[in-house]
Design a protein around this motif. Structure first.
Motif, PDB file in Angstrom:
ATOM      1  N   ALA A 178       0.833  -1.200   0.000  1.00 25.27           N
ATOM      2  CA  ALA A 178       0.000   0.000   0.000  1.00 25.27           C
ATOM      3  C   ALA A 178       0.869   1.252   0.000  1.00 25.27           C
ATOM      4  N   GLY A 179       1.933   1.235   0.793  1.00 28.29           N
ATOM      5  CA  GLY A 179       2.811   2.400   0.871  1.00 28.29           C
ATOM      6  C   GLY A 179       3.441   2.749  -0.459  1.00 28.29           C
ATOM      7  N   ARG A 180       3.822   1.737  -1.218  1.00 24.25           N
ATOM      8  CA  ARG A 180       4.415   1.983  -2.537  1.00 24.25           C
ATOM      9  C   ARG A 180       3.421   2.672  -3.472  1.00 24.25           C
ATOM     10  N   ARG A 181       2.175   2.278  -3.406  1.00 26.16           N
ATOM     11  CA  ARG A 181       1.171   2.861  -4.288  1.00 26.16           C
ATOM     12  C   ARG A 181       0.732   4.250  -3.834  1.00 26.16           C
ATOM     13  N   LEU A 182       0.929   4.539  -2.560  1.00 25.88           N
ATOM     14  CA  LEU A 182       0.494   5.824  -2.014  1.00 25.88           C
ATOM     15  C   LEU A 182       1.589   6.882  -2.014  1.00 25.88           C
ATOM     16  N   THR A 183       2.857   6.463  -2.092  1.00 25.77           N
ATOM     17  CA  THR A 183       3.968   7.408  -2.073  1.00 25.77           C
ATOM     18  C   THR A 183       4.189   7.954  -3.478  1.00 25.77           C
ATOM     19  N   GLN A 184       3.915   9.246  -3.660  1.00 29.22           N
ATOM     20  CA  GLN A 184       4.045   9.855  -4.980  1.00 29.22           C
ATOM     21  C   GLN A 184       3.944  11.371  -4.858  1.00 29.22           C
ATOM     22  N   ASP A 185       4.566  12.050  -5.813  1.00 27.40           N
ATOM     23  CA  ASP A 185       4.473  13.509  -5.910  1.00 27.40           C
ATOM     24  C   ASP A 185       4.859  14.205  -4.612  1.00 27.40           C
TER      25      ASP A 185
END
Length: 425
Positions: A178-185
């Motif tokens: 989940a963290g990988r998909r939520l970490t952005q921008d």
């Protein structure tokens, strides 16, 4: 007076009748109460209200002194007591039990006149919260401002990332995904605090998630080099350096709630004491869940207990115990839970009409209570602050890239062994 306060007063008043005539005859007009303010929100107003209600029912004025965070409150209380002008009672970290006993400034509740059937009363608290309350066959404090570590997550952000907002991570592997998909921008998937005074709480939860307890019940030994402790440390470090879903370096406790409310991080590991703050101030849909474990959710209890000091006179100690019983009454404990997010520490409080109605309208308030069976006690030893410092310093070095998990745990254990050597008989 509110209906809640009237009902709580009836329960508290029953305890007053059991007080011996000798103690009742000794007039206590005022008590000084040191209280830590460690979170935002209207907590001082709530405490002021409880003190005023207690005065109306007993004639005893309780003067709360808001003395900073837990560490600052401890320092101020000890300094004042040793200077001959200390508080009569205080809320301090439950985990300070062994250190406070060693300072010889506490009164065990069994020695307070008018304690009544103390065993029956203390058995009414959740056992997990009493774990940091008794030692050597005596009761040194009772639970009040108690919590478990939980995580808050942004349901809107989950939905936008293609994650099920009703199925938050329950395992370490799921947290990483989940963290990988939520970490952005420039926004982070998850944050947890490693700052001084808080890192040990986060790490205690992680150790429990790996199936490990960091110390013995006597507070004389620590087990930081156990493979499961090293595994927990490696996992924490991997979130920053391998998976890159949390920042490298130390994260201060004070930034967690603002970062979550400002939507610069999708998940934070925090306290149930922030629940009301989140409900009041979040401008998005959020969820609350038990901390993910290696294989299933596990967490750590924390927060403060009420301690009564031996510098108080016998009558003052009895009056302080009356206050402890007053705020632990079911309706009062339920009120405290609803207004702050801290847990009502007695099961009977959760059966009150007010709290049952509240949790039916706001089910997130039940998350912390439901995970008490998988919670461990907070790291608690003699010379607690010195052991905390050793652990937190090494955690920060590890999370900044200066040490491996193995080295950080080895160095922590070496210092803890040195500090605790005089207490191992």
């Amino acid at each position: 007076m509110t209906q809640m306060t009237r009902r709580a007063a009836l329960v508290a008043g029953a305890g007053l009748l059991a007080t011996p005539a000798l103690v009742r005859a000794q007039t206590v007009r005022e008590l000084t109460f040191y209280y830590p303010i460690a979170i935002g929100g209207p907590v001082p107003r709530i405490i002021d209200g409880y003190c005023e209600a207690f005065q109306r029912e007993t004639g005893i004025k309780v003067n709360p002194v808001y003395a900073g965070n837990y560490g600052e409150t401890l320092t101020k209380a000890v300094t004042a007591i040793r200077g001959g002008a200390g508080p009569h009672f205080s809320v301090l970290l439950a985990a300070e039990l062994h250190s406070l006993r060693d300072m010889d400034i506490l009164t065990p509740f069994e020695e307070i006149e008018g304690a009544g059937d103390l065993d029956a009363w203390t058995r009414g608290f959740f056992p997990a919260f009493m774990a940091n309350s008794k030692a050597g066959g005596k009761t040194w404090s009772v639970p009040f401002q108690r919590s478990t570590a939980v995580y808050f997550y942004n349901k809107d952000w989950f939905r936008a990332a293609g994650l099920d907002p009703e199925a938050p991570p329950r395992t370490w592997a799921q947290l990483v995904e989940a963290g990988r998909r939520l970490t952005q921008d420039g926004k982070w998937g998850v944050k947890m605090s490693s700052s001084a005074g808080n890192g040990q709480w986060t790490f205690g939860a992680m150790a429990n998630q790996a199936g490990h307890k960091l110390m013995n019940d006597a507070g004389t030994e620590t087990y930081f080099t156990d493979p499961r402790a090293v595994e927990a440390a490696q996992f924490w470090r991997s979130l920053a350096f391998e998976h890159r879903i949390t920042p490298q370096g130390s994260i201060e406790w004070g930034v967690l709630a603002p970062d979550f409310l400002n939507q610069t991080t999708a998940m934070i590991w925090s306290t149930t004491g922030n629940l009301t703050n989140m409900r009041t101030n979040a401008r998005f849909n959020f969820g609350v869940a038990g901390l993910p474990g290696k294989d299933a959710p596990r967490t750590v209890v924390g927060g403060g207990n009420l301690y009564i000091f031996k510098n108080a006179s016998p009558a003052e100690r009895a009056a302080a115990l009356r206050f402890a019983r007053f705020v632990a009454a079911p309706e009062m404990a339920a009120d405290w839970c609803m207004k702050t997010g801290y847990l009502a520490t007695r099961p009977e409080a959760w059966e009150t009409e007010s709290l049952r109605r509240y949790t039916s309208e706001f089910p997130a308030a039940l998350v912390a209570k439901d995970q008490i069976p998988v919670a461990t006690g907070e790291l608690s030893t003699f010379e607690n602050q010195r052991v905390y410092k050793a652990l937190n310093d090494n955690l920060q070095a590890m999370l900044s890239g200066g040490k491996s998990a193995q080295q950080a745990m080895a160095d922590t254990q070496a210092e803890a062994t040195r500090v605790l050597r005089p207490f191992r008989g």
